[in-house]
Structure formats: structure tokens, C-alpha cells
Scaffold this active site. Structure first.
Site, PDB file in Angstrom:
ATOM      1  N   SER A 282      21.519  14.158 -32.215  1.00  0.00           N
ATOM      2  CA  SER A 282      22.989  14.244 -32.220  1.00  0.00           C
ATOM      3  C   SER A 282      23.554  12.962 -32.825  1.00  0.00           C
ATOM      4  CB  SER A 282      23.506  14.393 -30.789  1.00  0.00           C
ATOM      5  OG  SER A 282      23.261  13.184 -30.091  1.00  0.00           O
TER       6      SER A 282
ATOM      7  N   ASP B 257      22.001  17.687 -35.210  1.00  0.00           N
ATOM      8  CA  ASP B 257      22.744  18.473 -34.220  1.00  0.00           C
ATOM      9  C   ASP B 257      24.235  18.124 -34.331  1.00  0.00           C
ATOM     10  OD1 ASP B 257      23.060  20.130 -31.968  1.00  0.00           O
ATOM     11  OD2 ASP B 257      22.826  18.445 -30.572  1.00  0.00           O
TER      12      ASP B 257
ATOM     13  N   HIS C 182      28.189  22.609 -23.164  1.00  0.00           N
ATOM     14  CA  HIS C 182      27.276  21.466 -23.161  1.00  0.00           C
ATOM     15  C   HIS C 182      27.333  20.818 -21.783  1.00  0.00           C
ATOM     16  CE1 HIS C 182      28.019  21.653 -27.657  1.00  0.00           C
ATOM     17  NE2 HIS C 182      26.724  21.782 -27.548  1.00  0.00           N
TER      18      HIS C 182
ATOM     19  N   HIS D 118      23.745  27.305 -27.962  1.00  0.00           N
ATOM     20  CA  HIS D 118      23.923  25.890 -27.612  1.00  0.00           C
ATOM     21  C   HIS D 118      24.209  25.795 -26.115  1.00  0.00           C
ATOM     22  CE1 HIS D 118      24.455  23.593 -31.507  1.00  0.00           C
ATOM     23  NE2 HIS D 118      24.229  24.827 -31.908  1.00  0.00           N
TER      24      HIS D 118
ATOM     25  N   THR E 273      20.919  18.122 -22.211  1.00  0.00           N
ATOM     26  CA  THR E 273      21.206  17.529 -20.894  1.00  0.00           C
ATOM     27  C   THR E 273      19.994  17.544 -19.954  1.00  0.00           C
ATOM     28  OG1 THR E 273      23.492  18.237 -21.107  1.00  0.00           O
ATOM     29  CG2 THR E 273      22.746  17.698 -18.888  1.00  0.00           C
TER      30      THR E 273
ATOM     31  N   ASP F 120      28.990  21.205 -37.985  1.00  0.00           N
ATOM     32  CA  ASP F 120      29.867  21.760 -36.955  1.00  0.00           C
ATOM     33  C   ASP F 120      31.330  21.560 -37.348  1.00  0.00           C
ATOM     34  OD1 ASP F 120      31.324  22.457 -34.766  1.00  0.00           O
ATOM     35  OD2 ASP F 120      30.407  21.002 -33.393  1.00  0.00           O
TER      36      ASP F 120
HETATM   37  P1  13P Z   1      22.962  21.023 -23.249  1.00  0.00           P
HETATM   38  O1  13P Z   1      23.269  19.570 -23.206  1.00  0.00           O
HETATM   39  O2  13P Z   1      23.848  21.840 -22.339  1.00  0.00           O
HETATM   40  O3  13P Z   1      21.515  21.308 -23.011  1.00  0.00           O
HETATM   41  O4  13P Z   1      23.302  21.530 -24.735  1.00  0.00           O
HETATM   42  C1  13P Z   1      22.560  21.006 -25.809  1.00  0.00           C
HETATM   43  C2  13P Z   1      23.086  21.463 -27.127  1.00  0.00           C
HETATM   44  O5  13P Z   1      23.659  22.521 -27.260  1.00  0.00           O
HETATM   45  C3  13P Z   1      22.859  20.587 -28.274  1.00  0.00           C
HETATM   46  O6  13P Z   1      23.428  21.101 -29.424  1.00  0.00           O
END
Ligand code: 13P
Length: 276
Positions: A49, A81, A173, A200, A225, A103
């Protein structure tokens, strides 16, 4: 080996399983994900990310992943990401990323389509696949998700040329209070396009919903997460039980084992084990 994500995700779409797309920001998480993928004989996507890129430094993070991927016995893709700018897409392509997500979901539909189209052209010029997002994936407790409108799907896919489509079908997320997926909505979206769909925000989504979604076109599942939580829990537990341990390598090896176990469990849930 380092490969693009296209073939593995299209293969998963056809076979009704999903590729795990796991976020990393360091050496330890990267090694644990690849160890899990090797143990389960699974193709895998390692995702960075903008926040992870800022934390580790772009060249350093990409360098670690490329090196580990190249040595690996299973196919590994290096993925951007939630790229929010075309400049970041360009940087990633220069650094040898093999999978891109642009995105544009923070813009209105028309601008999302225009920007995503540009990202797709940049990626395709390097033979790298590109994912776009339709609808909006929010962050639990901060900004709510906006569900994907199935009527926008055909136009978005045709105008942008995306290889994979991230959809908003009830997840967020982070850990939301209720992340049950809207399976009816997913069915409608899936009836509009044959390209692989991306879930996601999969941390916090019930396992049975993830399994159902994979039957309906979801071929890439993103987890961030729960990996970070597994890291912190593993670290705390180990230090509580071994307060005298002073060697970070001993400590982090135990943490990596916990992450590997978690990732192996997700790979089995997604059905991408024994695919190599
Ligand atoms: P989480 O943090 O809910 O697992 O989502 C991750 C995500 O979608 C990364 O693009």
C-alpha cells in the site's frame, strides 16, 4: 519466481478459487507470506500500500519482495495496492512491479474511468495487468463503504480495459461491525462481466461469505489488517512468555511462524493450495 498476477488470477476465476493478495511492509511479513505459499503450493500476490511504501521506502520494499519472489518455488506477483496517483503507478512500473491497482474510486464515475484508463494503458505498455475499483471501499469506524452499482459495471470495464475489478459488496478495510457480504449484489455484478472480481477488506468478513463469494466470480482476496494483528499478537504473546529474550531474530522468527500459519489457513480457505 516473480510473475505477473494476470495468469494466476484468470486461472483462479476459471477454476472457482481465489488467489490470496496479502499486504506487507517489511522483510518478516514478506518471508512469512512466501513460506506459507510454498508450504501450500499456492500462487500468491504480495501487496504494498502507499502507507507501506512510505514506511519502508519504495526501492527497499520492492527490492526485498522481488528478491524473495525470484528465489521462491511458487509464482509470486508484486502488486501495488490502492495506487491513488498515476505518478505512483509509473514509479511502480519502473521498479518492476508485476501487478497494479489504480484506485480512482474517490472521484466521480467519469473521472474514475478516465484516470483508470490511463493507468491501464501505462501498465499494459509494460505487459502488466491493472485492477480498478468501482464503488468505494471505506475504512471501518472512519468512512463508510459505498456499494458498487451493478449498472455501472459493463461501461466501466469496457471504457477502462481493466483486467480485474474491485467491487464494494459489504466489506470495509479493517474490522467493521458487520461485514456480511451482499451476495445478491455480487450475483448481479458477476452477471455483467466475465473478468475476475476482487474482494477488498477481507479481514473481518465471515469465512462462509468469502467461500460463497469465490463461487460468484471473486478470484482475488485482499488481506491486510489481520496480518498486522497476527504480527502484534504474536509479538506480545512471545514477549509475555519470554521476557528475558533479547535477540530480535529469535523473537521475529516466532512472529513469522504465526503469520505463516495464519496465511496458510487463508490460502486453504480460498482454495489456492495445491495449484502449483
Ligand atoms: P483489510 O485490511 O480489511 O484486510 O483489507 C485489505 C485490503 O483490502 C487491501 O487492499
Amino acid at each position: 519466481m516473480l510473475v505477473t498476477s494476470k495468469e494466476m488470477v484468470y486461472h483462479a476465476r476459471a477454476g472457482k478459487y481465489a488467489i490470496g493478495c496479502f499486504n506487507t511492509s517489511d522483510l518478516e511479513i514478506t518471508k512469512a507470506i512466501i513460506a506459507a505459499a510454498e508450504a501450500q503450493k499456492a500462487p500468491v500476490i504480495i501487496s504494498t500500500s502507499p502507507k507501506a511504501i512510505e514506511y519502508a521506502g519504495h526501492e527497499v520494499l520492492a527490492g526485498i519482495i522481488k528478491e524473495e519472489a525470484t528465489k521462491s518455488k511458487v509464482p509470486v506477483a508484486l502488486h501495488l495496492d490502492h495506487g491513488l496517483t498515476l505518478a505512483l503507478v509509473e514509479d511502480c512500473l519502473k521498479l518492476g512491479y508485476t501487478s497494479i491497482m489504480f484506485d480512482g474510486s474517490g472521484s466521480d464515475l467519469e473521472h474514475n474511468e478516465i484516470l483508470t484508463r490511463q493507468a491501464v494503458e501505462m501498465a499494459h505498455a509494460k505487459k502488466v495487468p491493472c485492477e480498478g475499483e468501482l464503488g468505494f471501499l471505506g475504512k471501518a469506524g472512519q468512512n463508510p463503504s459505498k456499494l458498487t452499482n451493478p449498472d455501472d459495471v459493463i461501461g466501466f470495464v469496457q471504457k477502462t480495459g481493466v483486467d480485474f475489478l474491485a467491487v464494494s459488496i459489504g466489506s470495509e478495510h479493517g474490522h467493521g461491525e458487520n461485514e456480511a457480504l451482499d451476495i445478491k449484489l455480487l450475483k448481479k455484478i458477476n452477471s455483467q462481466t466475465g473478468i475476475p472480481l476482487v474482494l477488498h477488506g477481507a479481514s473481518g468478513v465471515p469465512d462462509k461469505d468469502i467461500k460463497e463469494a469465490i463461487k460468484l466470480g471473486i478470484a482475488k482476496v485482499n488481506i491486510d489488517t489481520d496480518i498486522r494483528h497476527t504480527f502484534v499478537r504474536g509479538l506480545r504473546d512471545f514477549l509475555d512468555k519470554n521476557p528475558k529474550e533479547k535477540d530480535p531474530r529469535e523473537i521475529l522468527t516466532k512472529v513469522m511462524n504465526e503469520i505463516q500459519k495464519y496465511v496458510e489457513g487463508r490460502i486453504k480457505l480460498f482454495g489456492s493450495n495445491n495449484r502449483v
